[in-house]
Design a protein around this motif. Structure first.
Motif, PDB file in Angstrom:
ATOM      1  N   HIS A   1       4.172 -20.028 -39.432  1.00  0.00           N
ATOM      2  CA  HIS A   1       4.181 -21.174 -38.508  1.00  0.00           C
ATOM      3  C   HIS A   1       2.805 -21.835 -38.434  1.00  0.00           C
ATOM      4  CE1 HIS A   1       7.866 -19.808 -35.906  1.00  0.00           C
ATOM      5  NE2 HIS A   1       8.034 -19.528 -37.179  1.00  0.00           N
TER       6      HIS A   1
ATOM      7  N   CYS B   1       6.660 -16.391 -34.074  1.00  0.00           N
ATOM      8  CA  CYS B   1       5.533 -17.306 -34.216  1.00  0.00           C
ATOM      9  C   CYS B   1       4.205 -16.564 -34.228  1.00  0.00           C
ATOM     10  CB  CYS B   1       5.550 -18.307 -33.071  1.00  0.00           C
ATOM     11  SG  CYS B   1       4.276 -19.567 -33.256  1.00  0.00           S
TER      12      CYS B   1
ATOM     13  N   CYS C   1       0.583 -23.329 -33.698  1.00  0.00           N
ATOM     14  CA  CYS C   1       1.984 -23.710 -33.529  1.00  0.00           C
ATOM     15  C   CYS C   1       2.411 -23.521 -32.072  1.00  0.00           C
ATOM     16  CB  CYS C   1       2.842 -22.839 -34.444  1.00  0.00           C
ATOM     17  SG  CYS C   1       4.598 -23.191 -34.357  1.00  0.00           S
TER      18      CYS C   1
ATOM     19  N   TYR D   1      11.927 -22.085 -38.280  1.00  0.00           N
ATOM     20  CA  TYR D   1      11.062 -21.226 -37.474  1.00  0.00           C
ATOM     21  C   TYR D   1      11.615 -19.824 -37.260  1.00  0.00           C
ATOM     22  CZ  TYR D   1       8.159 -25.213 -36.056  1.00  0.00           C
ATOM     23  OH  TYR D   1       7.301 -26.274 -36.041  1.00  0.00           O
TER      24      TYR D   1
ATOM     25  N   GLN E   1       1.708 -17.724 -31.493  1.00  0.00           N
ATOM     26  CA  GLN E   1       1.972 -17.344 -30.117  1.00  0.00           C
ATOM     27  C   GLN E   1       1.982 -15.824 -29.941  1.00  0.00           C
ATOM     28  OE1 GLN E   1       5.102 -19.876 -28.284  1.00  0.00           O
ATOM     29  NE2 GLN E   1       5.032 -21.019 -30.213  1.00  0.00           N
TER      30      GLN E   1
ATOM     31  N   CYS F   1       5.840 -23.773 -31.201  1.00  0.00           N
ATOM     32  CA  CYS F   1       7.285 -23.899 -31.360  1.00  0.00           C
ATOM     33  C   CYS F   1       8.018 -23.169 -30.246  1.00  0.00           C
ATOM     34  CB  CYS F   1       7.710 -23.330 -32.709  1.00  0.00           C
ATOM     35  SG  CYS F   1       7.526 -21.549 -32.774  1.00  0.00           S
TER      36      CYS F   1
HETATM   37 ZN   LIG Z   1       5.655 -21.213 -34.305  1.00  0.00          ZN
END
Ligand SMILES: [Zn+2]
Ligand SMILES: O=C(O)CCC(=O)C(=O)O
Ligand SMILES: [Fe+2]
Length: 573
Positions: free
Chosen positions: A162, A272, A264, A208, A275, A266
């Motif tokens: 990502h 991810c 990212c 994703y 994150q 998302c």
């Molecule tokens: Zn992501």
């Protein structure tokens, strides 16, 4: 019948006729030659082949013309090895070239500050402009990876990092048709037929959350209608729902991506890398399961997902086979068939070269590690191993059954092992012991535990997780009821190097990642995962085995913080 494979697919018009055929044919003898053969039938669900595409996935057929296809292929000079200009890698499974930025397979990322001298080849520009005009992408891609797969080659399932690339990924397929598999974390698999000259647009969830990959093989199973020319549309009655084989040839793909400048954000944090890993501490520890579906869910989240996430680190801490397990393996006669249920990284599969050893594990990441080491292993749940009844001379299950969260499931796991054994066959089972001291001897781990250095380790060789011997238990006076799950019914999180005070618990695993992640560690603490364990009290494993018919406990013992049994399957009279 796939060429060189010992099986065939048969399609029935109705479920009833398929069931009838299964009933009458399975296990039946077919006379041919002197010996005849036995037929084994199993149901294959072809439903996934006709499943809808994952959300966000779009396949545009005939996106480029045959002339453009020739031009694009001609633009890639595979013979050049000028690494200054374009990064070319001869990967084990396929040929790869990068333009714009190199995609590094060691850290699955790009060096955003080091663009390659050669940008995207000019021939790509008209079709990229068409992608913008047709609304497939909003911004011009600045990175291109060209993959070339010979028949039989593939790419492992993955999510494109990502943090490296923006949302939309474009993959243009040239040359031979192939099948790409999309996998959702919940287990759904959607095979997508990619014809030559088609464009695959991956956005949102399909980009994703779902992994994409190409299984290395020479033939794909495809719906008959996908083989017809695209001008012939309509699923006529004869071919609707039918599958056939499609021979693979060489496929070249152009994957266009846009480098992502910022982390990212998302909506799929579980997948991810920007994150972080999933919530490090369970926000609310789960309760002990009260029904079978709760139990399966608990194990899914607190065993299976964790092993997949920690597989590489876990495997790096599991190199020395335990001596008494090796001794058991050495007693098997040459030619014996052994299955290791819950084989982890396969450390027991090569111990005795005179036997045929097959491993299985719930974690596909661990099975992949076995495969990389050249072992035979497959993904399977310990409660339902897809091997024939009475097909094994021996089974081992080392440090597996303690991950099952109810007594019924632990019993079912023993039953499944026994089912696999031939009469006269033996099984060896190890489970983690509640008692980490036996006959006044501390487990090896506790003896080794003499410095701060060990404190950060998850495990030591020869023993399972650290656990200081519970002082109030040292006289052996504790009863099972002293150690029932904690107060509010929630499972407690075990503190490494403290006493077990319950039999059902969550044990933390501190993920120590590779070099790249170590750099990250300066700013963020190592992620912690939690695995469910039911630690066994003395006698409990034997009691469990006593409930299984046609088997007797040959021997039971304590080995380095584990309770162990050797079972013998009795002959039927
Ligand atoms: Zn992501
Ligand atoms: O061959 C393809 O279409 C996909 C290649 C891919 O997934 C990748 O390079 O990340
Ligand atoms: Fe990819």
């Amino acid at each position: 019948m796939p060429p060189h494979k010992p099986y065939a697919f048969v399609t029935y018009r109705s479920q009833e006729s398929a069931q009838k055929a299964h009933f009458h044919l399975n296990g039946g003898k077919l006379m041919c030659g002197e010996n005849g053969v036995t037929l084994y039938l199993s149901f294959i669900d072809s439903g996934s082949v006709f499943a809808p595409l994952p959300d966000g996935l779009l396949l545009v057929e005939d996106f480029v013309s045959a002339e453009e296809e020739v031009q694009l292929m001609a633009a890639i000079d595979w013979s050049s090895s000028n690494d200054e200009v374009i990064a070319q890698k001869a990967l084990k499974h396929r040929r790869v070239k990068h333009f714009g930025f190199e995609f590094r397979y060691d850290n699955n990322n790009v060096d955003k500050d080091e663009p390659l001298p050669a940008g995207l080849p000019d021939v790509c520009l008209p079709l990229l402009e068409r992608c913008i005009k047709d609304g497939y992408i909003d911004i011009m891609p600045d990175q291109l990876t060209v993959n070339q797969y010979q028949s039989g080659q593939g790419i492992p399932p993955h999510v494109d990092t990502h943090s490296a690339f923006e949302d939309t990924l474009l993959s243009l397929s040239l040359g031979a048709r192939t099948v790409m598999e999309f996998r959702h974390p919940d287990g759904r698999v959607v095979p997508v037929v990619l014809p030559g000259r088609s464009l695959l647009v991956m956005k949102g969830e399909s980009r994703y959350l779902w992994t994409h990959g190409i299984t290395p093989r020479k033939f794909d199973m495809v719906p008959v209608c996908d083989l017809k020319s695209s001008t012939h549309s309509g699923h006529d009655l004869e071919t609707n729902g039918s599958l056939t084989l499609s021979k693979r040839g060489t496929r070249t793909s152009f994957t266009f991506r846009k480098i992502r400048p910022e982390p990212c954000r998302c909506a799929f944090p579980s997948a991810c890398d920007s994150q972080g890993p999933p919530a490090p501490l369970p926000p609310s520890p789960p309760a002990l399961p009260s029904c079978p579906s709760d139990a399966a869910r608990l194990e899914q989240e607190f065993v299976h997902q964790v092993y997949d996430a920690i597989a590489y680190h876990f495997s790096s801490t599991r190199h020395s086979p335990w001596p008494r397990v090796c001794h058991f393996l050495s007693t098997l006669t040459p030619g014996s068939v052994l299955v290791d249920v819950g084989c982890g990284n396969g450390k027991y599969l090569g111990v005795n070269p005179e036997i045929t050893a097959v491993g299985c594990d719930r974690s596909s990441a661990l099975v992949q590690i076995c495969a990389d080491r050249g072992f035979n292993a497959f993904v399977s749940d310990a409660l339902s191993v897809p091997l024939r009844t009475a097909s094994c001379d021996a089974c081992i299950s080392i440090a597996v059954i303690h991950h099952l969260s109810t007594q019924e499931r632990r019993l079912a796991a023993v039953r499944e092992l026994v089912r696999l054994l031939k009469p006269g066959g033996r099984a060896l089972i190890y489970v983690w012991a509640f008692e980490q001291e036996h006959n006044k001897q501390k487990s090896k781990y506790l003896k080794d535990h003499n410095g701060k250095q060990n404190l950060i380790k998850n495990t030591s060789e020869g023993s399972q997780e650290p656990c200081e011997y519970p002082s109030k238990c040292s006289d052996g006076a504790c009863t099972p009821t002293d150690y029932m799950p904690v107060t509010d019914g929630k499972l407690s999180v075990h503190t490494n190097r403290t006493a077990f005070n319950t039999q059902d618990l969550l044990v933390p695993w501190h993920l120590k990642e590779g070099k790249r992640q170590e750099e990250k560690l300066e700013t963020s603490p190592a992620p912690v995962f939690h695995r469910f364990y039911h630690v066994f009290q003395q006698g409990e494993l034997e009691q469990l085995c006593a409930q299984v018919s046609q088997v007797k406990v040959l021997r039971s013992y304590h080995d380095q913080g584990n309770w162990c049994v050797i079972l013998l399957k009795e002959e039927l009279h």
